[in-house]
Write an enzyme that holds these catalytic residues in place. Structure first.
Site, mmCIF file in Angstrom:
data_model
loop_
_atom_site.group_PDB
_atom_site.id
_atom_site.type_symbol
_atom_site.label_atom_id
_atom_site.label_comp_id
_atom_site.label_asym_id
_atom_site.label_seq_id
_atom_site.Cartn_x
_atom_site.Cartn_y
_atom_site.Cartn_z
ATOM 1 N N ASN A 1 -1.579 73.389 12.385
ATOM 2 C CA ASN A 1 -1.150 72.023 12.721
ATOM 3 C C ASN A 1 -1.572 71.654 14.138
ATOM 4 O OD1 ASN A 1 0.496 70.499 10.565
ATOM 5 N ND2 ASN A 1 1.230 72.608 10.398
ATOM 6 N N HIS B 1 7.842 69.390 8.828
ATOM 7 C CA HIS B 1 8.508 70.292 7.879
ATOM 8 C C HIS B 1 7.753 70.236 6.544
ATOM 9 C CE1 HIS B 1 11.685 72.691 6.177
ATOM 10 N NE2 HIS B 1 11.624 71.926 5.112
ATOM 11 N N ILE C 1 15.915 74.554 18.779
ATOM 12 C CA ILE C 1 15.745 73.813 20.030
ATOM 13 C C ILE C 1 17.111 73.656 20.702
ATOM 14 C CG2 ILE C 1 15.144 71.510 20.939
ATOM 15 C CD1 ILE C 1 12.751 73.182 20.199
ATOM 16 N N GLY D 1 -0.979 78.164 13.938
ATOM 17 C CA GLY D 1 -1.387 76.985 14.693
ATOM 18 C C GLY D 1 -2.366 76.069 13.991
HETATM 19 C C1 GAR Z 1 3.733 74.768 8.713
HETATM 20 O O1 GAR Z 1 3.631 74.773 7.311
HETATM 21 C C2 GAR Z 1 4.947 73.985 9.155
HETATM 22 O O2 GAR Z 1 5.207 72.876 8.358
HETATM 23 C C3 GAR Z 1 6.022 75.027 8.990
HETATM 24 O O3 GAR Z 1 5.440 76.204 9.505
HETATM 25 C C4 GAR Z 1 4.041 76.178 9.243
HETATM 26 C C5 GAR Z 1 3.281 76.484 10.512
HETATM 27 O O4 GAR Z 1 1.911 76.646 10.251
HETATM 28 N N1 GAR Z 1 7.231 74.664 9.696
HETATM 29 C C6 GAR Z 1 8.447 74.896 9.224
HETATM 30 O O5 GAR Z 1 8.664 75.501 8.187
HETATM 31 C C7 GAR Z 1 9.575 74.372 10.103
HETATM 32 N N2 GAR Z 1 10.819 74.386 9.391
HETATM 33 P P1 GAR Z 1 0.834 76.542 11.412
HETATM 34 O O6 GAR Z 1 1.258 77.491 12.545
HETATM 35 O O7 GAR Z 1 -0.464 76.987 10.783
HETATM 36 O O8 GAR Z 1 0.772 75.119 11.887
#
Ligand code: GAR
Length: 197
Positions: free
Chosen positions: A14, A110, A94, A12
């Site tokens: 982001n 992404h 989704i 989490g």
């Molecule tokens: C992030 O790097 C996001 O871009 C990636 O998962 C991570 C989540 O980190 N998403 C993907 O790869 C989607 N295809 P977080 O939980 O610390 O935000």
């Protein structure tokens, strides 16, 4: 005020960047109403609750089949009357029904410059492993609207990040988050909230 729902599966960071940007006033006219995780152990849920935001787990494992899970997910989103759904590291496909109902109201972050290193099988650390294996000198992150494909929707924002000598997937992942993801995801939400898309 834009009613935002954030969907997460893991740490989490982001989500944290979004909450911090709202607190700092760099995202205006938006409020996170709900955080939904498919994973009960996701630290993102803890981050949301600490911030006083409702957080819940909806896992496909708790439903007899995928159709039942999909129905529950759509019902939950409807219940909160969301204007925008943000996929912030949400690793579950989704449902088509949600994509159709919330057309151009679902965005995803992404960790690469789409169309490189995206699509089925490219998520999390795997994206950075692939970028290093290919030997690219520049990578980055993309925010895009979600359509029925995998990472195929219209691109909203992208930011490039340099690959450095000696990078490991973990080091590169961190740099992409710091320099790109945590910047462009809040930016995208602010633009949508203020009608600048
Ligand atoms: C992030 O790097 C996001 O871009 C990636 O998962 C991570 C989540 O980190 N998403 C993907 O790869 C989607 N295809 P977080 O939980 O610390 O935000």
């Amino acid at each position: 005020m834009l009613r935002v729902g954030v969907m997460v599966s893991g740490g989490g960071t982001n989500l944290q960047a979004i909450l911090d940007a709202i607190d700092a006033g760099t995202i205006t006219n938006a409020r996170v109403e709900i955080v939904i995780s498919n994973n009960p152990g996701a630290y993102a849920l803890e981050r949301a609750r600490r911030h006083g935001i409702e957080a819940l787990c909806l896992s496909p494992k708790d439903f007899p089949d995928r159709a039942a899970f999909n129905r529950a997910l759509v019902a939950k989103v409807d219940e909160y009357e969301l204007d925008l759904i943000v996929l912030a590291g949400f690793l579950v496909r989704i449902p088509d029904e949600l994509v159709e109902k919330y057309e151009r109201r679902i965005i995803n972050i992404h960790p690469s410059l789409i169309p490189s290193f995206c699509g089925v099988g490219f998520y999390g650390l795997k994206v950075h492993e692939a970028a290093l294996a290919r030997g690219v000198k520049v990578t980055g992150a993309t925010v895009h609207f979600v359509d029925n494909g995998m990472d195929t929707g219209p691109i909203l924002l992208q930011k490039a990040v340099e690959v450095c000598e000696g990078d490991t997937p973990e080091i590169l992942q961190r740099r992409v988050m710091e320099q790109a993801e945590w910047v462009i995801l809040p930016q995208a939400i602010d633009r949508i909230a203020n009608g600048r898309v």
